[in-house]
Design an enzyme around this catalytic site. Structure first.
Site, mmCIF file in Angstrom:
data_model
loop_
_atom_site.group_PDB
_atom_site.id
_atom_site.type_symbol
_atom_site.label_atom_id
_atom_site.label_comp_id
_atom_site.label_asym_id
_atom_site.label_seq_id
_atom_site.Cartn_x
_atom_site.Cartn_y
_atom_site.Cartn_z
ATOM 1 C CE LYS A 180 21.938 -87.791 13.549
ATOM 2 N NZ LYS A 180 20.925 -88.201 14.551
ATOM 3 C CD GLU A 229 30.140 -86.196 14.121
ATOM 4 O OE1 GLU A 229 30.977 -86.248 13.211
ATOM 5 O OE2 GLU A 229 28.932 -85.917 13.926
ATOM 6 C CB SER A 276 13.914 -86.689 13.815
ATOM 7 O OG SER A 276 13.859 -86.912 15.214
HETATM 8 C C1 LIG Z 1 20.586 -87.351 15.679
HETATM 9 C C2 LIG Z 1 19.146 -87.258 15.853
HETATM 10 C C3 LIG Z 1 18.511 -86.021 16.136
HETATM 11 C C4 LIG Z 1 19.259 -84.749 16.382
HETATM 12 O O1 LIG Z 1 20.009 -84.282 15.290
HETATM 13 P P1 LIG Z 1 19.570 -83.040 14.411
HETATM 14 O O2 LIG Z 1 20.784 -82.763 13.614
HETATM 15 O O3 LIG Z 1 19.213 -81.919 15.339
HETATM 16 O O4 LIG Z 1 18.426 -83.446 13.584
HETATM 17 C C5 LIG Z 1 17.127 -85.996 16.207
HETATM 18 N N1 LIG Z 1 16.395 -87.114 16.049
HETATM 19 C C6 LIG Z 1 16.964 -88.316 15.808
HETATM 20 C C7 LIG Z 1 16.079 -89.510 15.658
HETATM 21 C C8 LIG Z 1 18.343 -88.436 15.696
HETATM 22 O O5 LIG Z 1 18.887 -89.631 15.448
#
Ligand SMILES: *Cc1c(COP(=O)(O)O)cnc(C)c1O
Length: 401
Positions: free
Chosen positions: A89, A111, A377
């Site tokens: 993010k 948000e 992620s």
């Molecule tokens: C917010 C988040 C997601 C989901 O958001 P995307 O916009 O689909 O990437 C996935 N993994 C983590 C660790 C997150 O914090």
């Protein structure tokens, strides 16, 4: 076939900008500015420098030897979990705060669901000395106390939202309402590839550093610039969009997206938007949407707060509709299993969201010579309470095998 947004922000039939009149000039100003500013040399340099020195990029591309052995293929993990604030993010919030500064904005709103995007936004606001208000549903505030405290410590005001289910969708509605009241001095940092054009395209471009690095790192490690498969989880779709970005038109590469099936796609408790959704408009964008027969938005459910959204970025609706991407869905159970497995085999505790991507490894059969790049992620610190509550079942299951 084109997989990028056209000049009106459409991906095939999905996307666009369906906004109230009062936001029109704001969104229009953003649309006219974002590409010009992003292409300025001074912007590019500052963005690069912060990604590198502040966020810790490039994130490693790690060859997961034991995991590869288990699935009899070659698996690389793109380690977005090692970024500052613990997920992908931060790539987007750094980009958008630099953009907001250049557009002369003094106030930032955002948000947040689990609080990850809120923390990433509060972080860059502290860095740039900007006023920051984060909207968060009361249900999420109760579930994510630590992230609320982090945002406050970073100087942000966290405003509780008590409409609807008191979760992400409702927080987004409140943020949009705020933006309507403060169109001149405020920039709204959306946390995923959702919202009206230009947000989905803009966020995908800020996250595209992920695939840019994959291309370079894979060339160094394997002597080829493309993997056979790219795998990512999808909530709104920003880490997936960033992972796929430079490979969208490269037909050598198969794209796999994993959504959250919750307790099962047909259980009534699911967030598998692409599987279950029908065309509709949510938060300014035409996309697939979980809804009832008469068009009321259905409350999504997933064990992972970051995937718990009833819509999906329009680019992903398009990738699904055209067949460019294969869409899988992992249940809570499958995701948690995959998280415990990665932890035991590689010493990496993934975020629950990322665990959904990992669960895809058990659903597909790969060739031994295939190269898989799977984006982790985020890291699992924020999910330790959930993991702890499931410890007996999953950790013991693994160690007794
Ligand atoms: C917010 C988040 C997601 C989901 O958001 P995307 O916009 O689909 O990437 C996935 N993994 C983590 C660790 C997150 O914090």
């Amino acid at each position: 076939m084109n997989y990028q947004a056209d000049q009106h922000g459409y991906y095939g039939i999905f996307g666009g900008a369906y906004i109230p009149e009062i936001l029109h000039s704001n969104v229009e100003h953003l649309r006219e500015s974002y590409l010009r500013i992003m292409n300025e040399e001074s912007f590019r340099q500052e963005f690069r420098a912060l990604l590198c020195d502040y966020a810790g990029r490039p994130s490693p591309l790690y060859f997961a030897r034991r995991l590869s052995g288990k699935y009899r293929t070659r698996i690389y993990l793109k380690r977005e979990d090692l970024n500052h604030t613990g997920a992908h993010k931060i790539n987007n919030t750094i980009g958008q705060i630099l953009l907001a500064q250049r557009m002369g904005k003094q106030r930032i709103i955002a948000e947040t669901g689990a609080g990850q995007h809120g923390v990433a936004t509060a972080t860059v606001c502290a860095l740039m000395n900007m006023q920051c208000v984060v909207y968060m549903g009361e249900t999420d505030i109760a579930r994510q106390a630590l992230n609320v405290r982090k945002m406050q410590m970073l100087g942000a005001e966290v405003r509780p939202v008590n409409s609807g289910n008191k979760t992400l969708k409702d927080a987004t509605n409140e943020a949009i309402r705020d933006w309507c009241c403060h169109p001149d001095n405020t920039h709204y940092i959306i946390g995923s590839t959702v919202g009206p054009h230009p947000y989905p395209d803009m966020v995908a471009r800020f996250q595209s550093v992920i695939s840019e690095e994959i291309r370079q790192q894979l060339t160094e490690k394997e002597g080829r610039d493309a993997p056979d498969y790219l795998i990512a989880c999808v909530g709104g779709g920003s880490n997936a969009a960033g992972t796929f970005y430079h490979y969208l038109n490269d037909e050598r590469v198969k794209l796999i997206e994993v959504e959250a099936a919750g307790k099962g796609i047909d259980s009534g408790q699911s967030a598998a938007t692409i599987h279950l959704g029908r065309e509709g408009i949510i938060h300014g964008s035409r996309t697939l949407l979980m809804q009832t027969e008469d068009g009321q938005i259905t409350e999504p459910y997933s064990i992972s707060a970051g995937l718990d959204y009833p819509g999906i970025g329009p680019v992903h609706a398009h990738l699904a509709a055209t067949g460019r991407a294969e869409i899988l869905a992992a249940t809570d159970e499958e995701a948690v299993q995959a998280a415990f497995e990665l932890t035991a085999m590689e010493g990496i505790i993934p975020a629950l969201e990322s665990a959904h991507a990992l669960a895809a490894l058990a659903m597909k059969t790969f060739r031994t010579e295939d190269i898989i790049v799977l984006t982790v992620s985020g890291r699992g610190d924020k999910d330790m309470e959930t993991y702890s509550s499931l410890f007996e079942r999953f950790a013991l299951k693994l160690s007794s095998k």
